[in-house]
Design a protein around this motif. Structure first.
Motif, PDB file in Angstrom:
ATOM      1  N   ALA A 103      -0.249  12.974  -8.776  1.00 26.86           N
ATOM      2  CA  ALA A 103      -1.653  13.018  -8.335  1.00 26.86           C
ATOM      3  C   ALA A 103      -1.950  11.919  -7.328  1.00 26.86           C
ATOM      4  O   ALA A 103      -2.682  12.135  -6.344  1.00 26.86           O
ATOM      5  CB  ALA A 103      -2.575  12.888  -9.549  1.00 26.86           C
ATOM      6  N   GLU A 104      -1.364  10.732  -7.543  1.00 24.11           N
ATOM      7  CA  GLU A 104      -1.570   9.630  -6.590  1.00 24.11           C
ATOM      8  C   GLU A 104      -0.943   9.966  -5.241  1.00 24.11           C
ATOM      9  O   GLU A 104      -1.487   9.619  -4.176  1.00 24.11           O
ATOM     10  CB  GLU A 104      -0.959   8.345  -7.149  1.00 24.11           C
ATOM     11  CG  GLU A 104      -1.177   7.105  -6.306  1.00 24.11           C
ATOM     12  CD  GLU A 104      -2.640   6.710  -6.175  1.00 24.11           C
ATOM     13  OE1 GLU A 104      -2.967   6.013  -5.191  1.00 24.11           O
ATOM     14  OE2 GLU A 104      -3.442   7.100  -7.050  1.00 24.11           O
TER      15      GLU A 104
ATOM     16  N   LEU B  28       0.660  11.518 -13.205  1.00 22.65           N
ATOM     17  CA  LEU B  28      -0.165  10.475 -12.619  1.00 22.65           C
ATOM     18  C   LEU B  28       0.370  10.072 -11.244  1.00 22.65           C
ATOM     19  O   LEU B  28      -0.399   9.901 -10.288  1.00 22.65           O
ATOM     20  CB  LEU B  28      -0.205   9.256 -13.543  1.00 22.65           C
ATOM     21  CG  LEU B  28      -0.795   9.469 -14.949  1.00 22.65           C
ATOM     22  CD1 LEU B  28      -0.756   8.175 -15.736  1.00 22.65           C
ATOM     23  CD2 LEU B  28      -2.220   9.996 -14.857  1.00 22.65           C
ATOM     24  N   ILE B  29       1.682   9.936 -11.156  1.00 23.83           N
ATOM     25  CA  ILE B  29       2.301   9.585  -9.875  1.00 23.83           C
ATOM     26  C   ILE B  29       2.115  10.722  -8.867  1.00 23.83           C
ATOM     27  O   ILE B  29       1.806  10.495  -7.689  1.00 23.83           O
ATOM     28  CB  ILE B  29       3.802   9.281 -10.077  1.00 23.83           C
ATOM     29  CG1 ILE B  29       3.983   8.054 -10.965  1.00 23.83           C
ATOM     30  CG2 ILE B  29       4.493   9.076  -8.736  1.00 23.83           C
ATOM     31  CD1 ILE B  29       5.422   7.802 -11.362  1.00 23.83           C
TER      32      ILE B  29
ATOM     33  N   THR C 203       2.603   4.343  -1.804  1.00 25.65           N
ATOM     34  CA  THR C 203       2.548   5.152  -3.027  1.00 25.65           C
ATOM     35  C   THR C 203       3.925   5.281  -3.659  1.00 25.65           C
ATOM     36  O   THR C 203       4.065   5.337  -4.878  1.00 25.65           O
ATOM     37  CB  THR C 203       1.995   6.553  -2.709  1.00 25.65           C
ATOM     38  OG1 THR C 203       0.805   6.436  -1.933  1.00 25.65           O
ATOM     39  CG2 THR C 203       1.674   7.313  -3.986  1.00 25.65           C
TER      40      THR C 203
ATOM     41  N   LEU D  98       4.554   2.207  -5.600  1.00 26.60           N
ATOM     42  CA  LEU D  98       3.726   2.281  -6.808  1.00 26.60           C
ATOM     43  C   LEU D  98       4.377   3.186  -7.851  1.00 26.60           C
ATOM     44  O   LEU D  98       4.388   2.865  -9.042  1.00 26.60           O
ATOM     45  CB  LEU D  98       2.334   2.796  -6.457  1.00 26.60           C
ATOM     46  CG  LEU D  98       1.394   3.029  -7.646  1.00 26.60           C
ATOM     47  CD1 LEU D  98       1.094   1.729  -8.369  1.00 26.60           C
ATOM     48  CD2 LEU D  98       0.096   3.699  -7.177  1.00 26.60           C
ATOM     49  N   ALA D  99       4.923   4.312  -7.391  1.00 25.20           N
ATOM     50  CA  ALA D  99       5.591   5.240  -8.308  1.00 25.20           C
ATOM     51  C   ALA D  99       6.770   4.565  -8.996  1.00 25.20           C
ATOM     52  O   ALA D  99       6.977   4.705 -10.208  1.00 25.20           O
ATOM     53  CB  ALA D  99       6.061   6.483  -7.548  1.00 25.20           C
TER      54      ALA D  99
ATOM     55  N   ASP E 194       0.825  -1.218   0.000  1.00 25.77           N
ATOM     56  CA  ASP E 194       0.000   0.000   0.000  1.00 25.77           C
ATOM     57  C   ASP E 194       0.852   1.258   0.000  1.00 25.77           C
ATOM     58  O   ASP E 194       0.425   2.318   0.478  1.00 25.77           O
ATOM     59  CB  ASP E 194      -0.952   0.022   1.200  1.00 25.77           C
ATOM     60  CG  ASP E 194      -2.114  -0.935   1.020  1.00 25.77           C
ATOM     61  OD1 ASP E 194      -2.451  -1.228  -0.146  1.00 25.77           O
ATOM     62  OD2 ASP E 194      -2.676  -1.397   2.027  1.00 25.77           O
TER      63      ASP E 194
ATOM     64  N   ARG F 124      -3.287  12.349  -3.475  1.00 30.16           N
ATOM     65  CA  ARG F 124      -4.470  11.619  -2.992  1.00 30.16           C
ATOM     66  C   ARG F 124      -4.155  10.849  -1.718  1.00 30.16           C
ATOM     67  O   ARG F 124      -4.925  10.866  -0.738  1.00 30.16           O
ATOM     68  CB  ARG F 124      -4.964  10.660  -4.075  1.00 30.16           C
ATOM     69  CG  ARG F 124      -6.273   9.948  -3.723  1.00 30.16           C
ATOM     70  CD  ARG F 124      -6.463   8.709  -4.587  1.00 30.16           C
ATOM     71  NE  ARG F 124      -5.440   7.720  -4.331  1.00 30.16           N
ATOM     72  CZ  ARG F 124      -5.418   6.925  -3.262  1.00 30.16           C
ATOM     73  NH1 ARG F 124      -6.369   7.013  -2.345  1.00 30.16           N
ATOM     74  NH2 ARG F 124      -4.442   6.048  -3.099  1.00 30.16           N
ATOM     75  N   SER F 125      -2.993  10.163  -1.731  1.00 31.29           N
ATOM     76  CA  SER F 125      -2.609   9.393  -0.557  1.00 31.29           C
ATOM     77  C   SER F 125      -2.322  10.296   0.634  1.00 31.29           C
ATOM     78  O   SER F 125      -2.653   9.958   1.777  1.00 31.29           O
ATOM     79  CB  SER F 125      -1.374   8.546  -0.881  1.00 31.29           C
ATOM     80  OG  SER F 125      -0.959   7.803   0.231  1.00 31.29           O
TER      81      SER F 125
ATOM     82  N   PRO G  37       3.922   9.246   0.624  1.00 33.01           N
ATOM     83  CA  PRO G  37       3.434   9.973  -0.552  1.00 33.01           C
ATOM     84  C   PRO G  37       4.326  11.142  -0.946  1.00 33.01           C
ATOM     85  O   PRO G  37       4.394  11.507  -2.130  1.00 33.01           O
ATOM     86  CB  PRO G  37       2.044  10.448  -0.120  1.00 33.01           C
ATOM     87  CG  PRO G  37       2.054  10.425   1.354  1.00 33.01           C
ATOM     88  CD  PRO G  37       2.954   9.289   1.726  1.00 33.01           C
TER      89      PRO G  37
END
Length: 240
Positions: free
Chosen positions: A66-67, A63-64, A4, A7-8, A2, A70-71, A148
């Motif tokens: 913005a994620e 996109l990264i 970010t 994920l990036a 979980d 959000r996180s 994040p």
């Protein structure tokens, strides 16, 4: 995890895979010999491939980012960081070896696309190192908000890297002059210069894939015949 930040890093690696597909296609086209429709060869497609790769990198960065926002707003929730760190460490090492190899081969064969892809992979290594360092801090301190923030920093670095790749590819597509190449060619010609070469001027150069083209003007005595001029032409042509 979980995370970010993880994920990036994964999104950047995904871009690497897409870029590699573009690279294979570009190199297969660039390797074709000159033909009637393309008398100077097909090497320019390498610059186009690098531009697409730069565009893909740049597209992933917002996109990264913005994620990450959000996180940060919703509040991150992390788990299994030890597994995530192990996977990131292994992928960073593999990417380091791959990136060095791609740059080395790209320099050896003078391939813009290979060097661009290699530099991108190496940039991904530094991204992974930054993410690993950040997650270690999160793991030790419990500052989960840093996750994040790290992802947003990765996005900014990606945007910078994408811009540089696009800029370099556009230089090649627009045949921007390379002062270092021109200076090296001028020095080589000066060392080989014969007394009959009254003046050399108008030296220009541009590249297409692994092929580099030069043209220049040489002033010679006006009483020289065609055979003598062809000898001078051959002497200049064989300067390496």
């Amino acid at each position: 995890t979980d995370s970010t930040a993880v994920l990036a890093d994964a999104m950047e690696s995904t871009v690497n895979v897409v870029s590699a597909g573009m690279l294979v296609l570009a190199l297969s086209i660039a390797g074709r010999p000159p033909d009637e429709d393309h008398p100077y060869g097909h090497g320019k497609v390498e610059f186009l491939s690098a531009a697409v790769e730069g565009g893909a990198i740049t597209f992933a960065s917002p996109l990264i980012f913005a994620e990450g926002i959000r996180s940060l707003v919703q509040g991150p929730s992390l788990r299994s960081l030890d597994i995530g760190l192990a996977v990131l460490g292994a992928s960073a090492l593999a990417n380091f070896l791959l990136g060095r190899y791609l740059v080395s081969v790209g320099e050896r064969v003078d391939s813009v696309a290979l060097k661009a892809d290699g530099r991108h992979v190496l940039a991904d290594v530094w991204t992974s190192v930054g993410v690993i360092g950040g997650l270690i801090v999160v793991h030790l301190t419990g500052w989960i908000w840093a996750d994040p923030v790290i992802a947003m920093a990765v996005a900014i670095n990606l945007a910078r890297e994408g811009y540089q790749v696009i800029q370099e590819s556009l230089r090649g597509l627009m045949d921007e002059a390379d002062p270092n190449v021109i200076e090296a060619a001028a020095e080589r010609l000066e060392r080989a210069r014969e007394p009959a070469w009254i003046d050399l001027h108008g030296l220009r150069s541009w590249s297409s894939g692994t092929r580099r083209h030069f043209d220049l003007h040489i002033s010679v005595p006006r009483y020289f015949d065609v055979e003598q001029i062809h000898e001078i032409h051959d002497d200049v042509l064989h300067q390496n």
